[in-house]
Design a protein around this motif. Structure first.
Motif, mmCIF file in Angstrom:
data_model
loop_
_atom_site.group_PDB
_atom_site.id
_atom_site.type_symbol
_atom_site.label_atom_id
_atom_site.label_comp_id
_atom_site.label_asym_id
_atom_site.label_seq_id
_atom_site.Cartn_x
_atom_site.Cartn_y
_atom_site.Cartn_z
ATOM 1 N N PHE A 16 0.846 -1.183 0.000
ATOM 2 C CA PHE A 16 0.000 0.000 0.000
ATOM 3 C C PHE A 16 0.889 1.242 0.000
ATOM 4 N N ARG A 17 0.324 2.377 -0.403
ATOM 5 C CA ARG A 17 1.092 3.617 -0.493
ATOM 6 C C ARG A 17 0.961 4.444 0.783
ATOM 7 N N GLY A 18 2.007 5.208 1.083
ATOM 8 C CA GLY A 18 1.983 6.151 2.200
ATOM 9 C C GLY A 18 1.907 5.463 3.548
ATOM 10 N N ARG A 19 1.209 6.126 4.485
ATOM 11 C CA ARG A 19 1.121 5.592 5.847
ATOM 12 C C ARG A 19 0.175 4.402 5.930
ATOM 13 N N ALA A 20 -0.531 4.079 4.858
ATOM 14 C CA ALA A 20 -1.458 2.946 4.875
ATOM 15 C C ALA A 20 -0.718 1.626 5.005
ATOM 16 N N LYS A 21 0.587 1.636 4.819
ATOM 17 C CA LYS A 21 1.342 0.389 4.954
ATOM 18 C C LYS A 21 2.061 0.246 6.281
ATOM 19 N N ASN A 22 2.253 1.371 7.025
ATOM 20 C CA ASN A 22 3.058 1.244 8.241
ATOM 21 C C ASN A 22 2.451 1.907 9.477
ATOM 22 N N CYS A 23 1.318 2.587 9.350
ATOM 23 C CA CYS A 23 0.624 3.151 10.504
ATOM 24 C C CYS A 23 -0.583 2.235 10.780
ATOM 25 N N HIS A 24 -0.601 1.634 11.968
ATOM 26 C CA HIS A 24 -1.574 0.572 12.247
ATOM 27 C C HIS A 24 -3.019 1.034 12.060
ATOM 28 N N ARG A 25 -3.374 2.180 12.581
ATOM 29 C CA ARG A 25 -4.760 2.634 12.520
ATOM 30 C C ARG A 25 -5.204 2.840 11.069
ATOM 31 N N ILE A 26 -4.374 3.448 10.251
ATOM 32 C CA ILE A 26 -4.716 3.687 8.846
ATOM 33 C C ILE A 26 -4.656 2.376 8.059
ATOM 34 N N ALA A 27 -3.640 1.577 8.360
ATOM 35 C CA ALA A 27 -3.484 0.299 7.647
ATOM 36 C C ALA A 27 -4.679 -0.612 7.892
ATOM 37 N N ARG A 28 -5.185 -0.625 9.129
ATOM 38 C CA ARG A 28 -6.328 -1.479 9.447
ATOM 39 C C ARG A 28 -7.552 -1.088 8.611
ATOM 40 N N ASN A 29 -7.811 0.206 8.490
ATOM 41 C CA ASN A 29 -8.942 0.669 7.683
ATOM 42 C C ASN A 29 -8.746 0.329 6.202
ATOM 43 N N ARG A 30 -7.551 0.546 5.701
ATOM 44 C CA ARG A 30 -7.269 0.266 4.289
ATOM 45 C C ARG A 30 -7.382 -1.235 3.995
ATOM 46 N N VAL A 31 -6.904 -2.059 4.926
ATOM 47 C CA VAL A 31 -6.972 -3.508 4.742
ATOM 48 C C VAL A 31 -8.419 -3.967 4.755
ATOM 49 N N GLU A 32 -9.199 -3.411 5.677
ATOM 50 C CA GLU A 32 -10.613 -3.784 5.742
ATOM 51 C C GLU A 32 -11.319 -3.434 4.434
ATOM 52 N N LYS A 33 -11.069 -2.237 3.917
ATOM 53 C CA LYS A 33 -11.693 -1.812 2.666
ATOM 54 C C LYS A 33 -11.196 -2.677 1.503
ATOM 55 N N SER A 34 -9.917 -3.030 1.509
ATOM 56 C CA SER A 34 -9.387 -3.843 0.406
ATOM 57 C C SER A 34 -9.992 -5.250 0.424
ATOM 58 N N LEU A 35 -10.259 -5.780 1.612
ATOM 59 C CA LEU A 35 -10.900 -7.091 1.690
ATOM 60 C C LEU A 35 -12.348 -7.026 1.209
ATOM 61 N N GLN A 36 -13.022 -5.891 1.464
ATOM 62 C CA GLN A 36 -14.373 -5.715 0.935
ATOM 63 C C GLN A 36 -14.358 -5.669 -0.587
ATOM 64 N N HIS A 37 -13.380 -4.940 -1.132
ATOM 65 C CA HIS A 37 -13.266 -4.865 -2.594
ATOM 66 C C HIS A 37 -12.950 -6.235 -3.190
ATOM 67 N N ALA A 38 -12.118 -6.992 -2.500
ATOM 68 C CA ALA A 38 -11.760 -8.323 -2.997
ATOM 69 C C ALA A 38 -12.978 -9.236 -3.020
ATOM 70 N N TYR A 39 -13.811 -9.150 -1.990
ATOM 71 C CA TYR A 39 -15.028 -9.965 -1.935
ATOM 72 C C TYR A 39 -15.950 -9.600 -3.093
ATOM 73 N N LYS A 40 -16.152 -8.293 -3.279
ATOM 74 C CA LYS A 40 -17.028 -7.834 -4.359
ATOM 75 C C LYS A 40 -16.449 -8.232 -5.721
ATOM 76 N N GLY A 41 -15.131 -8.143 -5.858
ATOM 77 C CA GLY A 41 -14.485 -8.493 -7.123
ATOM 78 C C GLY A 41 -14.653 -9.955 -7.494
ATOM 79 N N ARG A 42 -14.669 -10.820 -6.488
ATOM 80 C CA ARG A 42 -14.879 -12.244 -6.779
ATOM 81 C C ARG A 42 -16.263 -12.496 -7.336
ATOM 82 N N LYS A 43 -17.251 -11.719 -6.884
ATOM 83 C CA LYS A 43 -18.603 -11.863 -7.427
ATOM 84 C C LYS A 43 -18.694 -11.268 -8.832
ATOM 85 N N LEU A 44 -18.061 -10.112 -9.037
ATOM 86 C CA LEU A 44 -18.108 -9.459 -10.342
ATOM 87 C C LEU A 44 -17.374 -10.264 -11.409
ATOM 88 N N LYS A 45 -16.331 -10.984 -11.003
ATOM 89 C CA LYS A 45 -15.570 -11.787 -11.963
ATOM 90 C C LYS A 45 -16.455 -12.851 -12.595
#
Length: 144
Positions: A16-45
């Motif tokens: 991930f870019r910026g503090r989303a890769k090394n700041c826990h609070r921001i990384a947790r939110n970004r990871v949660e959103k990325s897992l949501q996108h991954a779930y949706k992407g599996r259905k769209l595929k």
């Protein structure tokens, strides 16, 4: 998601870019959103693949003079149980096999029509259960 430990969050946030890769609070939110996108992407595929298969089948069937909807309907009536993925594969890589399938169902597709808009026979307008196969011109010639 808050139950994930830090090392797992950082593992998922790798790349991930910026503090989303090394700041826990921001990384947790970004990871949660990325897992949501991954779930949706599996259905769209699945949806996108089905669209591509239908396009390939339609292109292959139209080469032999049958539109997609009539081809699929005729396959079901002939009780040929190939799914769209396999039909698309045949249409793309095995054109002769696909042609034989189209020719197999084409007679059932071109069976005697029963609706007025398909037929246009005078007998159908009169409500005759089994009209003789005559066109309007033949009827006019018969009357004259």
């Amino acid at each position: 998601m808050s139950g994930m430990n830090k090392s797992l969050v950082y593992k998922f946030a790798k790349g991930f870019r910026g503090r989303a890769k090394n700041c826990h609070r921001i990384a947790r939110n970004r990871v949660e959103k990325s897992l949501q996108h991954a779930y949706k992407g599996r259905k769209l595929k699945k949806r996108d693949n089905r669209e591509v298969w239908i396009q390939k089948i339609n292109a292959g069937a139209r080469q032999h003079g049958v539109p997609y909807n009539r081809f699929i309907c005729a396959l079901k009536e002939s009780s040929i149980g190939l799914n769209r993925k396999m039909l698309a594969e045949l249409a793309e890589n095995e054109p002769y096999s696909f042609k034989s399938l189209v020719m197999e169902v084409k007679p059932t597709e071109a069976a005697e029509p029963t609706r007025l808009r398909d037929v246009g026979y005078i007998g159908m307008r009169l409500g005759v259960p089994n009209p003789s196969i005559t066109t309007k011109k033949e009827q006019e010639m018969k009357n004259n």
